[in-house]
Scaffold this motif. Structure first.
Motif, PDB file in Angstrom:
ATOM      1  N   PHE A 168       0.547  -1.257   0.248  1.00  0.00           N
ATOM      2  CA  PHE A 168       0.246  -0.029  -0.354  1.00  0.00           C
ATOM      3  C   PHE A 168       0.820   1.460   0.370  1.00  0.00           C
ATOM      4  O   PHE A 168       0.373   2.152  -0.119  1.00  0.00           O
ATOM      5  CB  PHE A 168      -0.790   0.358   1.354  1.00  0.00           C
ATOM      6  N   HIS A 169       2.166   1.511   0.615  1.00  0.00           N
ATOM      7  CA  HIS A 169       2.433   2.480   0.421  1.00  0.00           C
ATOM      8  C   HIS A 169       4.232   2.004  -0.396  1.00  0.00           C
ATOM      9  O   HIS A 169       4.610   3.249  -0.801  1.00  0.00           O
ATOM     10  CB  HIS A 169       3.278   2.774   2.401  1.00  0.00           C
ATOM     11  N   ALA A 170       4.099   0.689  -0.501  1.00  0.00           N
ATOM     12  CA  ALA A 170       5.240   0.574  -0.988  1.00  0.00           C
ATOM     13  C   ALA A 170       5.349  -1.683  -0.936  1.00  0.00           C
ATOM     14  O   ALA A 170       4.727  -1.681  -0.781  1.00  0.00           O
ATOM     15  CB  ALA A 170       6.901   1.072  -0.916  1.00  0.00           C
ATOM     16  N   GLY A 171       6.427  -1.343  -1.929  1.00  0.00           N
ATOM     17  CA  GLY A 171       5.973  -3.579  -2.404  1.00  0.00           C
ATOM     18  C   GLY A 171       5.104  -3.886  -2.778  1.00  0.00           C
ATOM     19  O   GLY A 171       4.570  -3.104  -2.777  1.00  0.00           O
ATOM     20  N   ASP A 172       5.689  -4.572  -3.434  1.00  0.00           N
ATOM     21  CA  ASP A 172       4.953  -5.415  -5.043  1.00  0.00           C
ATOM     22  C   ASP A 172       5.295  -6.984  -4.476  1.00  0.00           C
ATOM     23  O   ASP A 172       5.448  -8.070  -3.720  1.00  0.00           O
ATOM     24  CB  ASP A 172       4.560  -4.760  -5.857  1.00  0.00           C
ATOM     25  N   PRO A 173       4.425  -8.094  -5.335  1.00  0.00           N
ATOM     26  CA  PRO A 173       4.574  -9.782  -4.714  1.00  0.00           C
ATOM     27  C   PRO A 173       5.893  -9.759  -4.942  1.00  0.00           C
ATOM     28  O   PRO A 173       6.405 -10.889  -4.020  1.00  0.00           O
ATOM     29  CB  PRO A 173       3.201  -9.954  -6.027  1.00  0.00           C
ATOM     30  N   ASP A 174       6.346  -8.878  -5.465  1.00  0.00           N
ATOM     31  CA  ASP A 174       7.473  -9.909  -6.432  1.00  0.00           C
ATOM     32  C   ASP A 174       8.462  -9.064  -5.377  1.00  0.00           C
ATOM     33  O   ASP A 174       9.885 -10.335  -4.714  1.00  0.00           O
ATOM     34  CB  ASP A 174       8.260  -9.678  -7.174  1.00  0.00           C
ATOM     35  N   ILE A 175       8.537  -8.153  -4.686  1.00  0.00           N
ATOM     36  CA  ILE A 175       9.675  -8.425  -3.336  1.00  0.00           C
ATOM     37  C   ILE A 175       9.097  -8.313  -2.239  1.00  0.00           C
ATOM     38  O   ILE A 175       9.460  -9.023  -1.430  1.00  0.00           O
ATOM     39  CB  ILE A 175       9.553  -6.279  -3.224  1.00  0.00           C
ATOM     40  N   MET A 176       7.895  -8.895  -1.686  1.00  0.00           N
ATOM     41  CA  MET A 176       7.654  -9.548  -0.650  1.00  0.00           C
ATOM     42  C   MET A 176       8.363 -10.706  -0.733  1.00  0.00           C
ATOM     43  O   MET A 176       8.454 -11.011   0.551  1.00  0.00           O
ATOM     44  CB  MET A 176       5.933  -8.769  -0.687  1.00  0.00           C
ATOM     45  N   ASN A 177       8.025 -11.065  -2.012  1.00  0.00           N
ATOM     46  CA  ASN A 177       8.655 -12.959  -1.557  1.00  0.00           C
ATOM     47  C   ASN A 177       9.847 -12.700  -1.767  1.00  0.00           C
ATOM     48  O   ASN A 177      10.328 -13.803  -0.478  1.00  0.00           O
ATOM     49  CB  ASN A 177       8.522 -14.022  -3.345  1.00  0.00           C
ATOM     50  N   ALA A 178      10.277 -11.879  -2.356  1.00  0.00           N
ATOM     51  CA  ALA A 178      12.213 -11.675  -1.909  1.00  0.00           C
ATOM     52  C   ALA A 178      12.207 -11.471  -0.950  1.00  0.00           C
ATOM     53  O   ALA A 178      13.499 -12.295  -0.208  1.00  0.00           O
ATOM     54  CB  ALA A 178      12.700 -11.171  -2.863  1.00  0.00           C
ATOM     55  N   THR A 179      11.447 -11.168   0.163  1.00  0.00           N
ATOM     56  CA  THR A 179      11.989 -10.574   1.637  1.00  0.00           C
ATOM     57  C   THR A 179      11.758 -11.154   2.566  1.00  0.00           C
ATOM     58  O   THR A 179      12.015 -12.053   3.421  1.00  0.00           O
ATOM     59  CB  THR A 179      11.720  -8.955   1.842  1.00  0.00           C
ATOM     60  N   VAL A 180      10.200 -11.856   2.262  1.00  0.00           N
ATOM     61  CA  VAL A 180      10.313 -13.047   2.872  1.00  0.00           C
ATOM     62  C   VAL A 180      11.148 -14.331   2.848  1.00  0.00           C
ATOM     63  O   VAL A 180      11.378 -14.752   3.504  1.00  0.00           O
ATOM     64  CB  VAL A 180       9.123 -13.697   2.776  1.00  0.00           C
ATOM     65  N   THR A 181      11.973 -14.581   1.032  1.00  0.00           N
ATOM     66  CA  THR A 181      12.444 -15.679   1.539  1.00  0.00           C
ATOM     67  C   THR A 181      13.588 -15.401   2.011  1.00  0.00           C
ATOM     68  O   THR A 181      14.582 -16.844   3.018  1.00  0.00           O
ATOM     69  CB  THR A 181      13.482 -16.123  -0.630  1.00  0.00           C
ATOM     70  N   GLU A 182      14.626 -14.325   2.391  1.00  0.00           N
ATOM     71  CA  GLU A 182      15.502 -13.803   2.471  1.00  0.00           C
ATOM     72  C   GLU A 182      15.525 -13.900   4.583  1.00  0.00           C
ATOM     73  O   GLU A 182      16.776 -14.133   5.439  1.00  0.00           O
ATOM     74  CB  GLU A 182      15.923 -12.362   2.202  1.00  0.00           C
ATOM     75  N   CYS A 183      14.548 -13.489   4.736  1.00  0.00           N
ATOM     76  CA  CYS A 183      13.803 -13.444   6.154  1.00  0.00           C
ATOM     77  C   CYS A 183      14.157 -14.559   6.770  1.00  0.00           C
ATOM     78  O   CYS A 183      14.353 -15.071   7.601  1.00  0.00           O
ATOM     79  CB  CYS A 183      12.929 -12.663   6.630  1.00  0.00           C
ATOM     80  N   VAL A 184      13.165 -15.951   5.632  1.00  0.00           N
ATOM     81  CA  VAL A 184      13.401 -16.842   6.754  1.00  0.00           C
ATOM     82  C   VAL A 184      14.856 -17.832   6.810  1.00  0.00           C
ATOM     83  O   VAL A 184      15.554 -18.799   6.957  1.00  0.00           O
ATOM     84  CB  VAL A 184      12.404 -18.068   5.191  1.00  0.00           C
ATOM     85  N   ARG A 185      15.052 -17.418   5.549  1.00  0.00           N
ATOM     86  CA  ARG A 185      16.679 -18.076   5.313  1.00  0.00           C
ATOM     87  C   ARG A 185      17.421 -17.713   6.106  1.00  0.00           C
ATOM     88  O   ARG A 185      18.304 -18.089   7.020  1.00  0.00           O
ATOM     89  CB  ARG A 185      17.536 -17.267   4.279  1.00  0.00           C
ATOM     90  N   LYS A 186      17.740 -15.999   6.696  1.00  0.00           N
ATOM     91  CA  LYS A 186      18.109 -16.136   7.371  1.00  0.00           C
ATOM     92  C   LYS A 186      17.920 -15.689   9.050  1.00  0.00           C
ATOM     93  O   LYS A 186      18.814 -14.759  10.165  1.00  0.00           O
ATOM     94  CB  LYS A 186      18.732 -14.716   7.589  1.00  0.00           C
ATOM     95  N   GLY A 187      17.012 -16.091   9.589  1.00  0.00           N
ATOM     96  CA  GLY A 187      16.459 -16.737  10.769  1.00  0.00           C
ATOM     97  C   GLY A 187      16.151 -15.164  11.264  1.00  0.00           C
ATOM     98  O   GLY A 187      15.510 -15.129  12.177  1.00  0.00           O
ATOM     99  N   VAL A 188      15.412 -14.250  10.641  1.00  0.00           N
ATOM    100  CA  VAL A 188      14.939 -12.531  10.771  1.00  0.00           C
ATOM    101  C   VAL A 188      13.259 -12.975  10.629  1.00  0.00           C
ATOM    102  O   VAL A 188      12.570 -13.127  10.261  1.00  0.00           O
ATOM    103  CB  VAL A 188      15.150 -12.067   9.861  1.00  0.00           C
ATOM    104  N   GLY A 189      12.883 -12.694  11.785  1.00  0.00           N
ATOM    105  CA  GLY A 189      11.213 -12.226  12.143  1.00  0.00           C
ATOM    106  C   GLY A 189      10.229 -11.008  11.727  1.00  0.00           C
ATOM    107  O   GLY A 189      11.107 -10.525  11.020  1.00  0.00           O
ATOM    108  N   ILE A 190       9.644 -12.087  10.999  1.00  0.00           N
ATOM    109  CA  ILE A 190       8.340 -11.448   9.621  1.00  0.00           C
ATOM    110  C   ILE A 190       7.720 -10.995  10.433  1.00  0.00           C
ATOM    111  O   ILE A 190       6.937 -11.135  11.298  1.00  0.00           O
ATOM    112  CB  ILE A 190       8.045 -12.632   9.023  1.00  0.00           C
ATOM    113  N   GLY A 191       7.669  -9.316   9.719  1.00  0.00           N
ATOM    114  CA  GLY A 191       6.511  -8.761  10.544  1.00  0.00           C
ATOM    115  C   GLY A 191       5.356  -7.779   8.942  1.00  0.00           C
ATOM    116  O   GLY A 191       6.133  -7.638   8.737  1.00  0.00           O
ATOM    117  N   ALA A 192       4.409  -7.480   9.482  1.00  0.00           N
ATOM    118  CA  ALA A 192       4.037  -6.685   8.723  1.00  0.00           C
ATOM    119  C   ALA A 192       4.245  -5.532   8.636  1.00  0.00           C
ATOM    120  O   ALA A 192       3.898  -4.891  10.019  1.00  0.00           O
ATOM    121  CB  ALA A 192       2.282  -7.139   8.440  1.00  0.00           C
ATOM    122  N   HIS A 193       3.972  -4.271   7.599  1.00  0.00           N
ATOM    123  CA  HIS A 193       3.703  -3.051   7.634  1.00  0.00           C
ATOM    124  C   HIS A 193       2.821  -2.206   6.963  1.00  0.00           C
ATOM    125  O   HIS A 193       3.268  -2.087   6.064  1.00  0.00           O
ATOM    126  CB  HIS A 193       5.340  -2.187   6.624  1.00  0.00           C
TER     127      HIS A 193
END
Length: 261
Positions: free
Chosen positions: A38-63
């Motif tokens: 809604f202020h930034a991000g799109d499906p491709d960016i959301m998917n890529a960011t979540v992928t990296e968070c999972v890979r690095k053990g970073v907590g996922i939060g909705a913004h």
């Protein structure tokens, strides 16, 4: 010694445009606030960011944000509380689906920009966001400043994490100085580091008028879209660790806090 989460706003590009060095920040933070379109991000960016968070053990939060792509979610909009609730459900649902696809889950929710400022003072917006969160996931951690959203979330039994923002000036009531006013954003790295360590270790932050107010920060927001932001984030983490602070994802921070209490 205290335990604290380090969080940054990530995934805030759009299409071919990118903001900030998400890759570098993901090596520094323990949680991420991910833009939901809604202020930034799109499906491709959301998917890529979540992928990296999972890979690095970073907590996922909705913004979630106001539907203000052009203004980056920083403009006030004349929405009803029901519209705010539905917009938050929509954005949280999108990120939840991406997290589930990667075998993970959304751990927290942190309203962005102007919405994030207004939920600290507007009870109707705060209740709308809290209702969205609790109906989607009653275990969802709500990131908030002290104020209406923190109260509304706690009333509904949601875990609440107070966010400290060391590079923003605070007013006497604990809210942030609006970006439209001079001095709202602090740019001196030494001052930001000193404010962060003091906020986490001593529980105080200095207001724009020079007085101290108490703050119990469970997480520290690191802004990643400024020049030198990554270097500053690394320095903040290093100084906190040197002061004996443990850096951990939000769920661990709140568990440690509950154990002490």
């Amino acid at each position: 010694m205290p335990t604290v989460d380090l969080v940054a706003d990530l995934g805030e590009g759009f299409g071919a445009y990118s903001i900030g060095d998400d890759k570098a920040l993901l090596d520094i933070v323990s949680s991420a606030n991910i833009a939901c379109g809604f202020h930034a991000g799109d499906p491709d960016i959301m998917n890529a960011t979540v992928t990296e968070c999972v890979r690095k053990g970073v907590g996922i939060g909705a913004h979630p944000s106001f539907p203000d792509l052009r203004g980056f979610g920083r403009r006030a909009m004349d929405l009803t509380a029901e519209e705010v609730r539905n917009d938050v459900v929509y954005q949280l649902g999108a990120l939840t689906a991406f997290a589930a696809y990667h075998g993970a889950s959304v751990s927290h929710l942190a309203p962005h920009g102007r919405l994030g400022n207004l939920v600290a003072t507007r009870a109707d917006y705060a209740q709308a966001v809290a209702d969205a969160a609790v109906r989607v996931d009653p275990g969802l951690i709500v990131l908030a400043q002290d104020g209406e959203l923190a109260n509304a979330a706690a009333e509904r039994g949601l875990p609440v994490a107070i966010v400290g923002i060391a590079d923003r000036a605070y007013q006497e009531d604990g809210t942030l100085v609006p970006r439209s006013q001079p001095g709202a954003v602090i740019h001196d790295p030494a001052a930001i580091v000193e404010r962060t360590v003091r906020m986490v270790c001593e529980g105080f932050i200095q207001t724009a008028s020079g007085s101290d107010i108490p703050i119990s920060a469970d997480t520290v927001l690191l802004h990643g879209d400024n020049p030198g932001a990554v270097e500053l984030a690394r320095l903040i983490r290093a100084e906190l660790v040197a002061a004996g602070v443990t850096i951990a994802p939000l769920a661990q921070v709140l568990a440690a806090k509950q154990k002490v209490s």
